[in-house]
Scaffold this active site. Structure first.
Site, PDB file in Angstrom:
ATOM      1  N   ASP A 142       0.875  -1.163   0.000  1.00  0.00           N
ATOM      2  CA  ASP A 142       0.000   0.000   0.000  1.00  0.00           C
ATOM      3  C   ASP A 142       0.922   1.224   0.000  1.00  0.00           C
ATOM      4  O   ASP A 142       2.129   1.116   0.238  1.00  0.00           O
ATOM      5  CB  ASP A 142      -0.942  -0.013   1.207  1.00  0.00           C
ATOM      6  CG  ASP A 142      -2.144   0.910   0.986  1.00  0.00           C
ATOM      7  OD1 ASP A 142      -2.066   1.794   0.102  1.00  0.00           O
ATOM      8  OD2 ASP A 142      -3.148   0.765   1.687  1.00  0.00           O
TER       9      ASP A 142
HETATM   10  C1  BGC Z   1      -4.941   3.304   0.095  1.00  0.00           C
HETATM   11  C2  BGC Z   1      -5.050   2.351  -1.063  1.00  0.00           C
HETATM   12  C3  BGC Z   1      -4.892   3.116  -2.349  1.00  0.00           C
HETATM   13  C4  BGC Z   1      -3.553   3.850  -2.322  1.00  0.00           C
HETATM   14  C5  BGC Z   1      -3.263   4.642  -3.585  1.00  0.00           C
HETATM   15  C6  BGC Z   1      -3.691   4.167   0.034  1.00  0.00           C
HETATM   16  O1  BGC Z   1      -3.698   5.151   0.987  1.00  0.00           O
HETATM   17  O2  BGC Z   1      -4.973   2.594   1.307  1.00  0.00           O
HETATM   18  O3  BGC Z   1      -6.266   1.660  -1.026  1.00  0.00           O
HETATM   19  O4  BGC Z   1      -5.006   2.260  -3.442  1.00  0.00           O
HETATM   20  O5  BGC Z   1      -3.552   4.743  -1.227  1.00  0.00           O
HETATM   21  O6  BGC Z   1      -4.046   5.770  -3.654  1.00  0.00           O
END
Ligand code: BGC
Length: 841
Positions: free
Chosen positions: A259
């Protein structure tokens, strides 16, 4: 996956048009799903890896520019583009906004999941996206999780089936899905530090199966590790989950990415199976990994494996052979709009319909009052990285107006002010005589209590922490002090909010009124205080920001001013009132948890409108259950719409006026009181630690309600329709068998009412003679059946070994205890009219 030939023909038509208009023919290469991995493909990939230096390989495993995998022109690898999902292709401008994951799950329609996936895939190709960052499939433990609305509910089987079909749809368009967040990411507070403590059997039976289905059945091209720790180890450096479970046990061949900023240690993550650090190589970079490889801490073969996975995925999806941007697909895709509408229609769950108030009749309803904070503007989704900017989202008020005007009059009023409005409208005084308006803001160094700057804010309306500059470096306490001078005696409602990593406390006349102890953001909170006319109430609002990326809000309103009298007047005038309550991006979002209670004032709004008009319909915009105790008994109709995407308003109008029969079923158990939820005592971190102990074990949702004396308000799987259904003639073939051959459950579903509708038949399995404690029954199959009035259809569901098995911690494998099993068929976890035994040898 079933191929929609109409769609293919339509796409070829487009290609024909474009080619004749002399546009590049390459933009019309028809997308294909991922190719199976072959030995030749592996050889080709190995040859490419060999052409790269160690430095180049390390560069490749750290992303760039927030949403890209770097290009490597020397081996023909283009820059690979990502976009957030899962509710739409959200990163690169406006796009189609589909119903949120929980709404999609409420349809229990795997074909719809596939169709949504296909449209997402098209929207992605139209924008040149290689990886869609979705679906999100974390299990719903408690209503407070700020991201429940993105996910598929409380049951691993339902979540897994919806996820696998969504992924097959996306990937059929030559776009990789990225199933997230692996794993036990079931809350938003303190999300970088929270340590989910889950025993292995619970992991294997509750939290992992949806991911397993995404890998084994959906063949997802990518998986995203979560922020949290699992049993003491961050997801990105959890070798057991990444290497053993995901890659070895399940045979995952794709890319495991982090993530965003969920990597905390480059060497540990590299060795523990993380293939790609996003959004950049902050830890998995040359500085960290070159010496680690040279000293043998990280074998070069480990780096090669990551690069191989990236290249193999690119090869399987055809990205090395064609341009990912498909200009033949319209950006504003009308096919996708239609699917978005279907997702909103099928996901709505009718929870209560007293006296058959619904469906409404256009001949007899001459006026309708649409009221509530979620009625306008449209609320297609909750907040955070999933927020899609839809081209033209239809609000509830807009949808009803479009369908009804001018024949039926549509009145509208928001009914209550939003917390944000109240923050901006509150009149504070710096001193008891009110010689100056505003509250005094003072900054202190937390550790020494040394006073820094001080100034006056007219309002505390989302004051931004960026104004303090140094909060991230020096832990601060920010205080707002002053007075509120009430004009009349009575009850007042104070509202607070602290978005971002912060905690806060509100003191009124020296007494604590509101407190937020959990870091990483919160939805607005409110509490009531009785005040005397003209007696200045002393205010002290203390905020402890963890970073300067926070906002704070504070406001107060007299309780009797809460409800706009105009809303009550309109509700009285109209034949029917529709109250659209719930949450929105400011109150339910990634980055913070929400309250179980509806945002302040909404309970009172429902009470006031139902008192003004007995024909009141309440709709809920929320990612799960809410506290209904203040109004459910007097509310004749309750419709859960979740976050229904861009077509929410169109779908609502069609459902209320009977053009569409409600067919959604709860993908969660809806509790009466939050104390009834099995995680009630252990949802938050244990005091003084970051540990969240999943003490309820396997008994999440209906698995708990089934065995306890506590009954939910609405059980898992429940949902009303405008027609009625019955189940008959259950057969199990064979009913004495080995678990290794498929077992067919057959039954008839009859539409016993007078209009067409769709019923979801839910098939549960119980193992009363198990040698270990097991839930009384668990969902192992379901099917959605559309029926005309009076029609009966025969349905079948196939069970396999896994439908009967539990995770045996002794042998570290799935085990079926021979003996008696029970198969149940019904329309909710609490109503299973058909039951039959079978014996497994
Ligand atoms: C989120 C993800 C997301 C990523 C990119 C993160 O903060 O938890 O679900 O895909 O950001 O935006």
């Amino acid at each position: 996956m079933k191929i929609d030939t109409r769609k293919i023909l339509a796409r070829f038509r487009w290609c024909g048009l474009l080619t004749s208009a002399t546009l590049l023919a390459s933009s019309c290469v028809f997308a294909q799903g991922p190719k199976p991995v072959t030995p030749e493909m592996r050889q080709k990939v190995d040859a490419l890896v060999q052409k790269l230096t160690l430095e180049q390989k390390i560069t490749l495993i750290g992303g760039e520019d927030d949403m890209f995998i770097k290009a490597m022109p020397s081996i023909g690898l283009p820059r690979l583009k990502m976009s957030d999902g899962p509710l739409g292709v959200r990163t690169w401008g406006p796009s189609t906004a589909f119903a949120g994951g929980i709404g999609l799950a409420a349809s229990w329609d795997t074909k719809l999941a596939d169709r949504v996936g296909v449209m997402l895939g098209e929207d992605a190709r139209a924008r040149g996206v290689n990886f869609l960052l979705g679906p999100g499939i974390n299990i719903y433990r408690a209503p407070m999780d700020g991201r429940n609305f993105e996910f598929f509910g409380e049951d691993p089987y339902l979540a897994g089936q919806m996820a696998a079909n969504y992924i097959l749809g996306v990937q059929s368009q030559g776009v990789s899905a990225t199933v997230k967040h692996f794993v036990a990411n079931n809350s938003e507070f303190d999300r970088h530090n929270v340590n989910s403590i889950v025993d292995e059997r619970t992991l294997r039976e509750i939290y992992l199966p949806a991911f397993e289905a995404a890998v084994k059945q959906g063949h997802t091209g990518a998986v995203m590790d979560s922020y949290n720790l699992i049993n003491g180890e961050h997801a990105t450096q959890n070798a057991f989950l990444n290497n053993q479970v995901l890659k070895k046990d399940w045979g995952f061949q794709g890319v495991l990415m982090s993530d965003w900023d969920a990597t905390y240690d480059g060497v540990a993550a590299a060795n523990a199976g993380l293939d790609l650090e996003m959004p950049s190589g902050r830890f998995m970079n040359e500085k960290t990994l070159l010496p680690a490889v040279k000293s043998g801490k990280v074998p070069e073969a480990v780096i090669d494996d990551k690069v191989r996975r990236i290249l193999l995925t690119a090869m399987r999806f055809g990205w090395l052979d064609r341009d990912q941007t498909d200009l033949s697909i319209p950006l504003l895709n009308q096919d996708a709009d239609a699917v978005a509408l279907q997702s909103a229609e099928e996901g709505a769950v009718l929870l209560k319909n007293e006296g058959s108030l619904l469906p409404l009749n256009k001949q007899t309803v001459h006026s309708i009052a649409v009221i509530g904070p979620d009625s306008y503007p449209a609320v297609p989704g909750g907040g955070g990285s999933s927020t899609v900017t839809a081209f033209a989202p239809v609000s509830f008020m807009g949808g009803l107006s479009k369908m009804l005007a001018p024949d039926v009059k549509v009145y509208w009023d928001a009914g209550i002010q939003s917390p944000q409005d109240i923050f901006s409208n509150t009149h504070w005084c710096t001193d008891a005589t009110c010689s100056r308006h505003g509250l005094t803001e003072t900054k202190y160094i937390q550790a020494t209590n040394q006073k820094l700057t001080s100034g006056v804010n007219d309002h505390v309306d989302n004051v931004s922490g960026s104004e303090w500059g140094d909060a991230a470096r020096i832990p601060l306490r920010v205080e707002w002090t002053g007075f509120y001078v009430p004009k009349q005696s009575g009850v007042y409602r104070f509202y607070t909010q602290g978005v971002g990593e912060t905690r806060y406390r509100l003191m009124v006349d020296g007494k604590q009124v509101l407190e937020e102890t959990h870091h990483e953001g919160q939805a607005p909170k409110s509490a009531i205080v009785t005040l005397r006319a003209n007696k200045p109430a002393q205010i002290q609002f203390l905020v402890w920001p963890m970073t300067d990326n926070i906002t704070a809000g504070l406001g107060v309103i007299a309780q009797d001013k809460l409800i706009d009298p105009e809303a009550i007047r309109l509700a009285k005038m109209a034949d029917v009132a529709v109250v659209n309550v719930g949450f929105g991006p400011d109150s339910e979002s990634e980055g913070f948890d929400r309250t179980f209670e509806l945002p302040g004032g909404q309970d009172e709004l429902i009470q006031a409108i139902t008192a003004a008009n007995p024909h009141t319909i309440v709709t809920l915009t929320a990612g799960g259950s809410v506290d209904t105790h203040a109004w459910i008994a007097n509310t004749p109709v309750l419709l859960h719409t979740w976050y229904a995407g861009q077509e929410a308003g169109t779908a609502l109008a069609k459902i209320l006026f009977g053009e569409v029969d409600p067919s959604g079923k709860l993908p969660i158990s809806f509790e009466k009181r939050i104390e009834d939820n099995p995680t009630y005592k252990n949802y938050y971190e244990q005091t003084g630690t970051h540990d969240v102990k999943y003490a309820e074990g396997l008994f999440v949702g209906y698995r708990y309600y089934d065995k306890s004396q506590v009954k939910p308000l609405f059980p898992f799987g429940f949902g009303l329709s405008y027609t009625t259904f019955a189940f008959h003639n259950l057969t199990i073939t064979p009913d004495k068998a080995s678990p290794d051959s498929p077992i067919t459950v057959g039954f008839d579903v009859e539409n016993t009412g007078s209009r067409a509708g769709a019923e979801v038949a839910e098939v549960y399995v119980g193992d009363p003679s198990a040698r270990v404690e097991r839930p009384i029954k668990e969902l192992k199959g379901f099917t959605r059946v559309s029926l005309n009035p009076g029609e009966t259809k025969h349905a079948t569901v196939t069970l396999n070994r896994r439908s009967f098995a539990y995770w045996d911690t002794r042998t570290e494998g799935w085990k079926v205890d021979p003996g008696k099993f029970v198969v149940y068929v019904g329309d909710s976890s609490a109503n299973v009219p058909l039951q039959k035994n079978l014996t497994l040898q």
